[in-house]
Design a protein around this motif. Structure first.
Motif, PDB file in Angstrom:
ATOM      1  N   MET A 247       0.815  -1.217   0.000  1.00  0.00           N
ATOM      2  CA  MET A 247       0.000   0.000   0.000  1.00  0.00           C
ATOM      3  C   MET A 247       0.848   1.267   0.000  1.00  0.00           C
ATOM      4  SD  MET A 247      -3.097  -0.978  -0.198  1.00  0.00           S
ATOM      5  CE  MET A 247      -4.003   0.510   0.235  1.00  0.00           C
ATOM      6  N   TRP A 248       2.152   1.136   0.227  1.00  0.00           N
ATOM      7  CA  TRP A 248       3.004   2.324   0.248  1.00  0.00           C
ATOM      8  C   TRP A 248       2.974   3.058  -1.089  1.00  0.00           C
ATOM      9  CZ3 TRP A 248       7.985   0.074   2.992  1.00  0.00           C
ATOM     10  CH2 TRP A 248       7.636  -0.333   4.291  1.00  0.00           C
ATOM     11  N   LEU A 249       2.735   2.307  -2.158  1.00  0.00           N
ATOM     12  CA  LEU A 249       2.660   2.926  -3.480  1.00  0.00           C
ATOM     13  C   LEU A 249       1.469   3.872  -3.582  1.00  0.00           C
ATOM     14  CD1 LEU A 249       3.464  -0.181  -5.726  1.00  0.00           C
ATOM     15  CD2 LEU A 249       4.989   1.735  -5.174  1.00  0.00           C
ATOM     16  N   LEU A 250       0.471   3.665  -2.728  1.00  0.00           N
ATOM     17  CA  LEU A 250      -0.728   4.501  -2.741  1.00  0.00           C
ATOM     18  C   LEU A 250      -0.693   5.604  -1.681  1.00  0.00           C
ATOM     19  CD1 LEU A 250      -3.510   1.802  -3.273  1.00  0.00           C
ATOM     20  CD2 LEU A 250      -2.457   3.308  -4.979  1.00  0.00           C
ATOM     21  N   TRP A 251       0.418   5.710  -0.961  1.00  0.00           N
ATOM     22  CA  TRP A 251       0.531   6.755   0.055  1.00  0.00           C
ATOM     23  C   TRP A 251       0.312   8.166  -0.507  1.00  0.00           C
ATOM     24  CZ3 TRP A 251       4.823   5.862   4.295  1.00  0.00           C
ATOM     25  CH2 TRP A 251       4.396   4.824   5.134  1.00  0.00           C
ATOM     26  N   PRO A 252       0.766   8.456  -1.741  1.00  0.00           N
ATOM     27  CA  PRO A 252       0.472   9.799  -2.291  1.00  0.00           C
ATOM     28  C   PRO A 252      -1.018  10.091  -2.382  1.00  0.00           C
ATOM     29  CG  PRO A 252       2.231   8.759  -3.542  1.00  0.00           C
ATOM     30  CD  PRO A 252       1.692   7.706  -2.617  1.00  0.00           C
ATOM     31  N   VAL A 253      -1.828   9.057  -2.613  1.00  0.00           N
ATOM     32  CA  VAL A 253      -3.275   9.251  -2.673  1.00  0.00           C
ATOM     33  C   VAL A 253      -3.806   9.614  -1.292  1.00  0.00           C
ATOM     34  CG1 VAL A 253      -5.485   8.143  -3.171  1.00  0.00           C
ATOM     35  CG2 VAL A 253      -3.480   7.640  -4.594  1.00  0.00           C
ATOM     36  N   LEU A 254      -3.366   8.857  -0.279  1.00  0.00           N
ATOM     37  CA  LEU A 254      -3.783   9.138   1.092  1.00  0.00           C
ATOM     38  C   LEU A 254      -3.316  10.523   1.512  1.00  0.00           C
ATOM     39  CD1 LEU A 254      -4.934   8.274   3.858  1.00  0.00           C
ATOM     40  CD2 LEU A 254      -2.702   7.237   4.360  1.00  0.00           C
ATOM     41  N   TRP A 255      -2.062  10.847   1.184  1.00  0.00           N
ATOM     42  CA  TRP A 255      -1.495  12.147   1.556  1.00  0.00           C
ATOM     43  C   TRP A 255      -2.319  13.283   0.951  1.00  0.00           C
ATOM     44  CZ3 TRP A 255       0.348  16.469  -0.866  1.00  0.00           C
ATOM     45  CH2 TRP A 255       1.109  17.348  -0.096  1.00  0.00           C
ATOM     46  N   THR A 256      -2.686  13.139  -0.312  1.00  0.00           N
ATOM     47  CA  THR A 256      -3.449  14.189  -0.999  1.00  0.00           C
ATOM     48  C   THR A 256      -4.816  14.387  -0.362  1.00  0.00           C
ATOM     49  OG1 THR A 256      -2.316  13.692  -3.077  1.00  0.00           O
ATOM     50  CG2 THR A 256      -4.392  14.921  -3.218  1.00  0.00           C
ATOM     51  N   ARG A 257      -5.476  13.287  -0.023  1.00  0.00           N
ATOM     52  CA  ARG A 257      -6.799  13.380   0.591  1.00  0.00           C
ATOM     53  C   ARG A 257      -6.733  14.131   1.916  1.00  0.00           C
ATOM     54  NH1 ARG A 257      -9.242   7.630   1.318  1.00  0.00           N
ATOM     55  NH2 ARG A 257     -10.811   8.896   2.387  1.00  0.00           N
ATOM     56  N   VAL A 258      -5.746  13.798   2.753  1.00  0.00           N
ATOM     57  CA  VAL A 258      -5.620  14.453   4.056  1.00  0.00           C
ATOM     58  C   VAL A 258      -5.143  15.889   3.890  1.00  0.00           C
ATOM     59  CG1 VAL A 258      -4.538  14.358   6.332  1.00  0.00           C
ATOM     60  CG2 VAL A 258      -5.143  12.236   5.155  1.00  0.00           C
ATOM     61  N   CYS A 259      -4.258  16.118   2.924  1.00  0.00           N
ATOM     62  CA  CYS A 259      -3.710  17.462   2.694  1.00  0.00           C
ATOM     63  C   CYS A 259      -4.807  18.447   2.326  1.00  0.00           C
ATOM     64  CB  CYS A 259      -2.649  17.405   1.598  1.00  0.00           C
ATOM     65  SG  CYS A 259      -1.842  18.998   1.297  1.00  0.00           S
ATOM     66  N   LEU A 260      -5.744  18.033   1.515  1.00  0.00           N
ATOM     67  CA  LEU A 260      -6.827  18.915   1.102  1.00  0.00           C
ATOM     68  C   LEU A 260      -7.676  19.344   2.294  1.00  0.00           C
ATOM     69  CD1 LEU A 260      -7.958  17.131  -2.187  1.00  0.00           C
ATOM     70  CD2 LEU A 260      -6.735  19.311  -1.976  1.00  0.00           C
ATOM     71  N   ARG A 261      -7.703  18.515   3.331  1.00  0.00           N
ATOM     72  CA  ARG A 261      -8.518  18.794   4.508  1.00  0.00           C
ATOM     73  C   ARG A 261      -7.739  19.493   5.618  1.00  0.00           C
ATOM     74  NH1 ARG A 261      -9.899  13.952   5.276  1.00  0.00           N
ATOM     75  NH2 ARG A 261      -8.501  13.398   6.981  1.00  0.00           N
TER      76      ARG A 261
END
Length: 304
Positions: A247-261
């Motif tokens: 799942m580390w490959l998808l960390w940018p997706v998680l980061w972006t979601r939290v960053c927007l908030r």
């Protein structure tokens, strides 16, 4: 103030304890300090300020929950008619005027078991870890599922659930509030400054350890009351899932979601925090498995 007492807990808090005690004694005369094996002169400091001290027996593991229960027991013994107890950690300073706001809120609503307010970090600019703490303390105003370690609590509600679970090394506040709410009580976070906290967290290792303990508490909370609790189940699954190497490959997706908030700093540490959270959860489940195996072996020996 009549019917209100304070419980201050601490262990090796140093100068922070002096600030905490002074801020409490400015607003009340009924207070007690509970010490968990300090070696820095905290007990002598509290006594020098005229504060009664309860020293916990080191033969039993120290926990914040155990300290708060001991403080409540002292207050109840000193004033059996006590109505409200305010818990405060020894690394926190009470904000002037907070107690009046909290008393007004809890006395105006008989359904409230606890009232809390805004806890702020003393020096959020000192490190990114302090800034993260300050962000964490900024909880939404209104009815809540839980409160933190600083809160004004109704004594009758606290007694009804026999206080904190003393064996919990973390997460004792959500556990207490869960049991209180099951009795029909409510918890409110009001829009008022409450305490100033001093995390003094400047090292990555301190941040990691704090998140590991949080993960342990989440797993233990799920084991105790996870049945039907969608939020706890989501937290447990999320921490384990996002910590898996694929799942580390998808960390940018998680980061972006939290960053927007919440912004880039919070997003970075929430994403990376999945690792120590997962570590803490695995430690809890491993410890529980070993304990279960040991009990099974004991029962087998007894049967033979």
């Amino acid at each position: 103030m009549s019917g209100v007492g304070f419980v201050i807990i601490g262990r090796n808090e140093g100068a922070r304890l002096a600030l905490s005690i002074d801020s409490v004694l400015m607003q009340t005369v009924l207070a007690v300090y509970v010490d968990s094996g300090s070696s820095d002169g905290s007990v002598a400091l509290a006594r020098s300020k005229g504060l009664p001290v309860v020293e916990l027996d080191p033969a039993t593991p120290f926990t914040a929950a155990r300290a708060r229960n001991a403080g409540f027991a002292w207050l109840a013994g000193h004033d059996p008619a006590i109505e409200l107890v305010h818990f405060i950690d020894g690394d926190c300073e009470l904000v002037p005027g907070w107690l009046d706001r909290a008393l007004a809120a809890i006395r105006s609503d008989g359904s409230l078991a606890a009232v809390c307010g805004r806890r702020r970090e003393r020096d959020p600019a000192a490190s990114p870890y302090n800034r993260l703490c300050d962000h964490e303390w900024n909880t939404p105003v209104g009815l809540r599922e839980t409160c933190g370690g600083d809160a004004l609590v109704r004594a009758i509600a606290f007694r009804a659930v026999s206080g904190f679970r003393e064996d919990l090394i973390a997460g004792e506040e959500p556990d207490l509030c869960h049991r209180i709410r099951r009795q029909g009580w409510r918890i409110r976070r009001i829009d008022a400054e409450m305490t100033v906290h001093d995390a003094a967290m400047t090292r990555f290792s301190q941040w990691w350890q704090r998140n590991r303990r949080s993960g342990y508490a989440i797993a233990e909370g799920f084991a105790l009351r996870g049945d039907g609790n969608a939020r706890l189940r989501r937290d447990v699954v999320s921490n384990v899932l996002w910590a898996l190497p694929p799942m580390w490959l998808l960390w940018p997706v998680l980061w972006t979601r939290v960053c927007l908030r919440s912004g880039p700093l919070v997003a970075s540490f929430i994403t990376l925090g999945k690792l120590p959270h997962c570590q803490g959860q695995m430690q809890y489940w491993w410890r529980k498995l070993r304990h279960k195996a040991a009990n099974s072996e004991t029962r087998l020996i007894e049967y033979k």
